[in-house]
Design a protein around this motif. Structure first.
Motif, PDB file in Angstrom:
ATOM      1  N   PRO A 195       3.840  -5.690 -13.991  1.00  0.00           N
ATOM      2  CA  PRO A 195       2.723  -4.738 -14.141  1.00  0.00           C
ATOM      3  C   PRO A 195       1.835  -4.656 -12.899  1.00  0.00           C
ATOM      4  N   ASP A 196       1.603  -5.801 -12.251  1.00  0.00           N
ATOM      5  CA  ASP A 196       0.793  -5.826 -11.026  1.00  0.00           C
ATOM      6  C   ASP A 196       1.644  -6.450  -9.920  1.00  0.00           C
ATOM      7  N   SER A 197       2.572  -5.674  -9.386  1.00  0.00           N
ATOM      8  CA  SER A 197       3.522  -6.201  -8.405  1.00  0.00           C
ATOM      9  C   SER A 197       2.832  -6.666  -7.126  1.00  0.00           C
ATOM     10  N   ALA A 198       1.738  -6.005  -6.745  1.00  0.00           N
ATOM     11  CA  ALA A 198       1.013  -6.410  -5.531  1.00  0.00           C
ATOM     12  C   ALA A 198       0.450  -7.822  -5.688  1.00  0.00           C
ATOM     13  N   ARG A 199      -0.097  -8.102  -6.868  1.00  0.00           N
ATOM     14  CA  ARG A 199      -0.626  -9.448  -7.116  1.00  0.00           C
ATOM     15  C   ARG A 199       0.488 -10.483  -7.103  1.00  0.00           C
ATOM     16  N   VAL A 200       1.629 -10.139  -7.700  1.00  0.00           N
ATOM     17  CA  VAL A 200       2.768 -11.057  -7.742  1.00  0.00           C
ATOM     18  C   VAL A 200       3.219 -11.390  -6.328  1.00  0.00           C
ATOM     19  N   ARG A 201       3.275 -10.372  -5.458  1.00  0.00           N
ATOM     20  CA  ARG A 201       3.681 -10.614  -4.063  1.00  0.00           C
ATOM     21  C   ARG A 201       2.694 -11.539  -3.357  1.00  0.00           C
ATOM     22  N   ARG A 202       1.398 -11.321  -3.579  1.00  0.00           N
ATOM     23  CA  ARG A 202       0.395 -12.179  -2.941  1.00  0.00           C
ATOM     24  C   ARG A 202       0.537 -13.622  -3.413  1.00  0.00           C
ATOM     25  N   GLU A 203       0.749 -13.792  -4.713  1.00  0.00           N
ATOM     26  CA  GLU A 203       0.864 -15.140  -5.252  1.00  0.00           C
ATOM     27  C   GLU A 203       2.143 -15.828  -4.764  1.00  0.00           C
ATOM     28  N   LEU A 204       3.208 -15.065  -4.659  1.00  0.00           N
ATOM     29  CA  LEU A 204       4.446 -15.629  -4.124  1.00  0.00           C
ATOM     30  C   LEU A 204       4.258 -16.104  -2.692  1.00  0.00           C
ATOM     31  N   MET A 205       3.607 -15.295  -1.892  1.00  0.00           N
ATOM     32  CA  MET A 205       3.359 -15.673  -0.499  1.00  0.00           C
ATOM     33  C   MET A 205       2.515 -16.939  -0.429  1.00  0.00           C
ATOM     34  N   ALA A 206       1.522 -17.038  -1.297  1.00  0.00           N
ATOM     35  CA  ALA A 206       0.626 -18.195  -1.283  1.00  0.00           C
ATOM     36  C   ALA A 206       1.343 -19.484  -1.673  1.00  0.00           C
TER      37      ALA A 206
END
Length: 254
Positions: A195-206
C-alpha cells in the motif's frame, strides 16, 4: 589480467533471470561457457556462442540427469555446478498443504541433490569440480510465513557441508551463498504491491548498513570467486551476502 574462469564449463540452474542471470553474466565476463538449465527458455538476448539453454523440469529426476549429460556432450565437459533455481511462497504451517511442502523441497532441496549426484561421477573422473549452492539468510533465520522456505534453505546449507566433507579428498569443493535482499523483477513486483511502497523502500534501505540493496551481480561476483582457483582452499562454507543486514540489531522506533 587473465579471466578467472577461462576454459571452464558451468551449469547454472535458473540462470536466465534474477540472481541466476547475474551469475550467468559474471561467469561469461570471466571467460566461462555456461549452460542455463531451467524449465522455461531464458531471453534470447542471453544466448550466444558462450551461453546455451538446456530445458529441464527440476522436479523431475530423469530430466535432471539427462540435462547434465546433455551439457557435457554439447559443451565438452563440466567444471562448475551452480544450484541456483528455487521457489518461494508465504504460508504458515497451518496454511500449508503437504503438496506445498513437497513442492518447496523438490525444487529447493531435492533438485540440488539430484544435480550434484548427476555431476559427481564426471567431477570425480577429472579429479576436480566446484559446486556453488544458493542458500539464503532465511536458512539462518526466518521471515514470517516462511517455514518451508527456511527449512529448505537450511537444508541446502547442511547439504553443502556434507558434500564438502565427503568429496574434498577427490578434489571436489562445495560452498554455499546465502543472499539477503537482492533486487529482481519479483522483488520489485512485491514492493510495488505494498500500500505504501515508498515507505517500504525507505525501510528496506535503512535495514542495510551499506546503504543500498543487493544486485544479482553482487551474488555473481561471489560465485565467480567460489568457482575459481582463487578459493582453492575453501570448502563447506556458507557465505552471507546481505549488505550487513543480519548484523544490524533493530532498535525500537518512537
Amino acid at each position: 589480467m587473465v579471466d578467472r574462469l577461462t576454459g571452464r564449463i558451468a551449469i547454472i540452474t535458473g540462470g536466465g533471470r534474477g540472481i541466476g542471470a547475474g551469475i550467468t553474466q559474471r561467469f561469461v565476463e570471466e571467460g566461462a561457457k555456461v549452460a542455463i538449465v531451467q524449465r522455461n527458455p531464458p531471453p534470447e538476448s542471453m544466448l550466444n556462442e558462450r551461453v546455451i539453454y538446456v530445458k529441464a523440469d527440476l522436479s523431475n529426476s530423469q530430466q535432471i540427469a539427462s540435462a547434465v549429460q546433455t551439457v557435457i556432450e554439447r559443451l565438452g565437459g563440466l567444471d562448475i555446478l551452480v544450484n541456483n533455481a528455487g521457489v518461494m511462497f508465504e504460508k504458515t504451517v497451518e496454511e500449508m498443504t503437504e503438496a506445498d511442502w513437497d513442492q518447496m523441497m523438490d525444487i529447493n532441496l531435492k533438485a540440488p541433490f539430484l544435480l550434484t549426484k548427476a555431476a559427481m561421477p564426471h567431477f570425480r573422473k577429472q579429479g576436480n569440480g566446484s559446486i556453488v549452492n544458493i542458500g539464503s539468510i532465511e536458512g539462518l533465520a526466518s521471515n514470517p510465513g516462511h517455514p518451508a522456505y527456511s527449512a529448505s534453505k537450511a537444508g541446502v546449507h547442511g547439504f553443502t557441508a556434507a558434500v564438502a566433507v565427503d568429496h574434498g579428498h577427490e578434489g571436489i569443493r562445495c560452498n554455499a551463498i546465502a543472499p539477503g535482499w537482492i533486487n529482481s523483477d519479483l522483488s520489485e513486483i512485491y514492493i510495488d504491491s505494498m500500500p505504501d511502497s515508498a515507505r517500504v523502500r525507505r525501510e528496506l534501505m535503512a535495514m542495510h548498513p551499506v546503504g543500498r540493496l543487493g544486485e544479482p551481480r553482487d551474488v555473481g561476483s561471489l560465485a565467480v570467486w567460489l568457482a575459481s582457483d582463487e578459493s582453492a582452499f575453501v570448502t563447506g562454507q556458507v557465505y552471507v551476502i546481505d549488505g550487513g543486514r543480519t548484523k544490524k540489531l533493530p532498535l525500537p522506533v518512537a
